[in-house]
Design a protein around this motif. Structure first.
Motif, short mmCIF file in Angstrom:
data_model
loop_
_atom_site.label_atom_id
_atom_site.label_comp_id
_atom_site.label_asym_id
_atom_site.label_seq_id
_atom_site.Cartn_x
_atom_site.Cartn_y
_atom_site.Cartn_z
N PRO A 70 0.90 -1.26 0.01
CA PRO A 70 0.03 -0.12 -0.05
C PRO A 70 0.94 1.15 -0.06
O PRO A 70 1.86 1.34 0.65
N GLY A 94 0.08 -2.14 7.07
CA GLY A 94 -0.72 -1.60 5.97
C GLY A 94 -0.42 -0.03 6.27
O GLY A 94 -0.87 0.88 5.25
N ARG A 95 0.07 0.38 7.22
CA ARG A 95 0.26 2.05 7.26
C ARG A 95 1.19 2.16 8.70
O ARG A 95 1.34 1.35 9.42
N ILE A 104 14.12 -0.37 1.45
CA ILE A 104 13.97 0.05 0.15
C ILE A 104 14.68 1.21 -0.21
O ILE A 104 14.39 2.24 0.69
N PRO A 128 2.03 3.85 4.01
CA PRO A 128 1.20 5.06 4.05
C PRO A 128 1.33 5.83 5.51
O PRO A 128 1.09 4.99 6.35
N ASP A 134 0.14 8.11 14.16
CA ASP A 134 -0.64 7.73 12.82
C ASP A 134 0.14 8.26 11.73
O ASP A 134 0.30 7.65 10.33
N THR A 135 0.95 9.19 12.07
CA THR A 135 1.58 9.96 10.83
C THR A 135 3.22 10.15 11.33
O THR A 135 3.41 10.57 12.45
N ARG A 173 11.78 3.75 -4.13
CA ARG A 173 10.23 3.35 -3.96
C ARG A 173 9.58 3.09 -4.72
O ARG A 173 8.54 2.25 -4.61
N VAL A 231 3.69 7.77 6.39
CA VAL A 231 4.88 8.45 6.39
C VAL A 231 5.23 9.42 5.21
O VAL A 231 5.05 9.04 4.05
N MET A 232 5.44 10.50 5.51
CA MET A 232 5.64 11.73 4.61
C MET A 232 6.72 12.40 4.74
O MET A 232 7.35 12.44 6.09
N TRP A 264 9.69 3.29 5.68
CA TRP A 264 9.40 4.77 4.90
C TRP A 264 8.61 4.61 3.85
O TRP A 264 8.21 5.77 3.54
N THR A 265 8.03 3.77 3.40
CA THR A 265 7.06 3.69 2.34
C THR A 265 5.79 3.33 2.70
O THR A 265 4.79 3.46 1.83
N PHE A 268 3.36 11.04 -0.11
CA PHE A 268 4.71 10.98 0.45
C PHE A 268 4.99 12.56 0.25
O PHE A 268 5.50 13.25 1.56
#
Lengths: 98, 463
Positions: A55, B232-233, B374, B128, B251-252, B377, B130-131, B125-126, A59
């Motif tokens: 998923p 999954g996140r 990774i 959802p 969450d983030t 990405r 993670v930004m 880091w990939t 980003f």
């Protein structure tokens, strides 16, 4: 307001329009950045990678990483480079498609 | 087909400042930018947002309105939502706007394409959630979307800025997981002279730290062994600091360990680049005015080397002066006279930079990531994969494409290129310059056949 959602919308008062994402009906702020609006609505996974099916969600939010891809009218586009418009029908890009 | 004296790519501080100065010297200017409104990432949406939450974003953000206002000057055309995908001989730019391809001819081109976050490959880091910290700022600036339960991970002034902005918005981060060490700070002290000359930056940093402390935000420093975990996140950040293991549920996750020049457009036309040891990234080779090794092409702003918004605006003006002189709108004496004060201001703005670069260095474990992490990405190529290619004789990033598709996904290497160079350089005991970087080819951004078909001034017809 749903405090359980990961994101809070400081402009919650904006006029909203109907958008669907993968068959789910959403009401998003008109003219807002699409990726931000989807995050604000509690959508975290935008697509799955073609390589492993993992998923992914937004980003970089600046059009560089291509992780926030969604499908609009059969065309794969970057959600962070689009604005919310009335009646937008979005899908996850087909897993396995390059 | 449109034809202008100067085409500028990017409506951030460098591009906007250059447009205004060039137009003031009598040049016709077209400034193309991908976003719907001018400002770049630093002043994103400033005209619309400043009245809504300027207090929260701070004085320096609001100051961007002086630059956006300058785009209203006669002689400037601002093409918003215009995605440039090729820079051709001429120079001629190919771009898409409103679903239609188009071309523009210019006598000169200025690239003001800004910076990208330095890739920060860490386990998880990939996922959802993670930004980049830049993404967190863009969400807040443009959309007023705030992460409720976020952890900030990494180092550098931007991390403090976003933390302070989150505090002001009433949603402070759950914690700051900072990676700089006491040793980094001690080492940075040899640059203290410059830091004191650039005291405004230090004062601003101390002010932000005070706000963060008063809000009771927990700060961990010297963090290492960092991983983002979740099914999954993103669900938690795990790390070690001062010998103790920590796990913070969230969450983030906002990642940041500096920004680097976005060199895609410059590389696509063959501008020579070299490795900058202090900033640990590639920068284009330029003269003192921003002129490149390629004819009719200048570069200004963070795309030329990281200096921040104020330096970018000054560099944009310097480049515009030189371009105006080359196009004979002003003479060389006028250029040099006006340029001298800009250059002095730029040096003063840059004074604190060596201290900041040394005090907040990139995270070592994200420069030489664990094998399972990774790196690419898009194609999900790991650090171990790339080390394996090196053992098989892969000496440069272009070969990794053939070995395992690294850098061949839609982002075209933007978030793996530097990592691949650094891993290969280390594995092969070669310099970064000898290792090199991906060869970047147009289209710089994807373009659909429909957009090409809608192009009403195809090159043949225009001849």
């Amino acid at each position: 307001m749903n405090n359980a959602l990961p994101f809070e919308d400081l402009e919650a008062g904006r006029a909203r329009v109907a958008v669907s994402f993968g068959g789910q009906d959403l009401h998003l702020p008109e003219g807002a950045n699409l990726a931000a609006a989807l995050l604000g609505a509690g959508i975290t996974t935008f697509r799955h990678t073609p390589a492993s099916g993992a998923p992914r969600g937004p980003f970089c939010m600046m059009g560089a990483c291509f992780d926030c891809l969604v499908e609009v009218d059969g065309v794969t586009r970057q959600a962070c480079m689009m604005e919310v418009s009335d009646g937008l029908v979005l899908d996850m890009p087909q897993a396995g498609e390059r | 087909m449109a034809r202008v004296d100067l085409a500028i790519i990017g409506a951030g501080p460098a591009g906007m400042a250059a447009a205004q100065l060039a137009a003031g010297k009598g040049l016709s200017v077209c400034i193309l930018d991908e976003q719907p409104r001018a400002g770049g990432q630093i002043y994103r949406d400033v005209d619309r947002v400043a009245p809504l939450r300027g207090d929260l974003l701070g004085k320096e953000y609001i100051e961007g309105r002086a630059l956006t206002a300058g785009l209203g000057a006669p002689g400037i055309t601002h093409l918003a939502g215009a995605v440039v995908w090729a820079i051709e001989e001429g120079p001629r730019l190919a771009y898409t706007q409103d679903g239609k391809g188009a071309l523009i001819d210019a006598r000169h081109v200025l690239l003001a394409t800004g910076a990208l976050e330095r890739p920060m490959p860490l386990p998880g880091w990939t996922l959802p959630g993670v930004m980049t910290a830049g993404a967190g700022q863009i969400l807040l600036k443009q959309s007023g979307v705030m992460a409720r339960r976020a952890v900030l991970v990494g180092s550098g002034p931007l991390l403090y800025l976003i933390a302070a902005q989150m505090v002001r918005a009433g949603t402070p981060p759950l914690a700051m997981v900072e990676t700089q060490t006491r040793g980094d700070f001690t080492g940075a002290l040899r640059h203290i002279g410059g830091a004191l000359r650039g005291w405004r930056y230090l004062l601003k940093g101390l002010g932000l730290l005070n706000e963060i402390r008063r809000a009771g935000v927990v700060r961990h420093t010297g963090a290492h062994g960092i991983a983002i975990t979740g099914e999954g996140r993103a669900e938690a950040v795990e790390f070690t600091a001062f010998g103790r293991a920590h796990r913070i549920a969230c969450d983030t996750v906002f990642l940041h360990h500096g920004v680097v020049p976005n060199t895609q457009a410059a590389r696509s036309v063959g501008v020579a680049h070299c490795w900058n040891t202090q900033q640990r990234c590639f920068v284009p080779e330029l003269d003192g005015w921003g002129a490149t090794s390629v004819g009719c092409l200048h570069i200004a702003g963070d795309g030329a080397g990281i200096g921040g918004a104020k330096v970018a605006a000054l560099a944009g003006r310097l480049a515009a002066l030189d371009i105006a002189a080359r196009l004979e709108a002003i003479d060389a004496t006028a250029r040099d006279t006006e340029g001298a004060s800009l250059r002095r201001a730029m040096l003063s703005e840059l004074a604190a930079r060596p201290f900041l670069d040394a005090a907040y260095p990139p995270l070592p474990e994200a420069l030489a990531p664990a094998d399972k992490t990774i790196i690419c990405r898009c194609e999900e190529v790991t650090a171990g994969d790339i080390r394996g290619y090196a053992r098989l004789g892969c000496i440069g990033p272009n070969q990794t494409k053939a070995f395992g598709r690294a850098g061949m996904g839609p982002c075209q290497g933007r978030y793996c290129g530097l990592s691949v160079t650094q891993i290969l350089a280390k594995e092969n005991s070669q310099s970064h310059d000898a290792t090199g970087y991906y060869r970047i080819r147009p289209p710089l951004k994807p373009v659909t056949l429909g957009e090409l078909a809608a192009m009403d001034d195809a090159p043949e017809a225009a001849e």
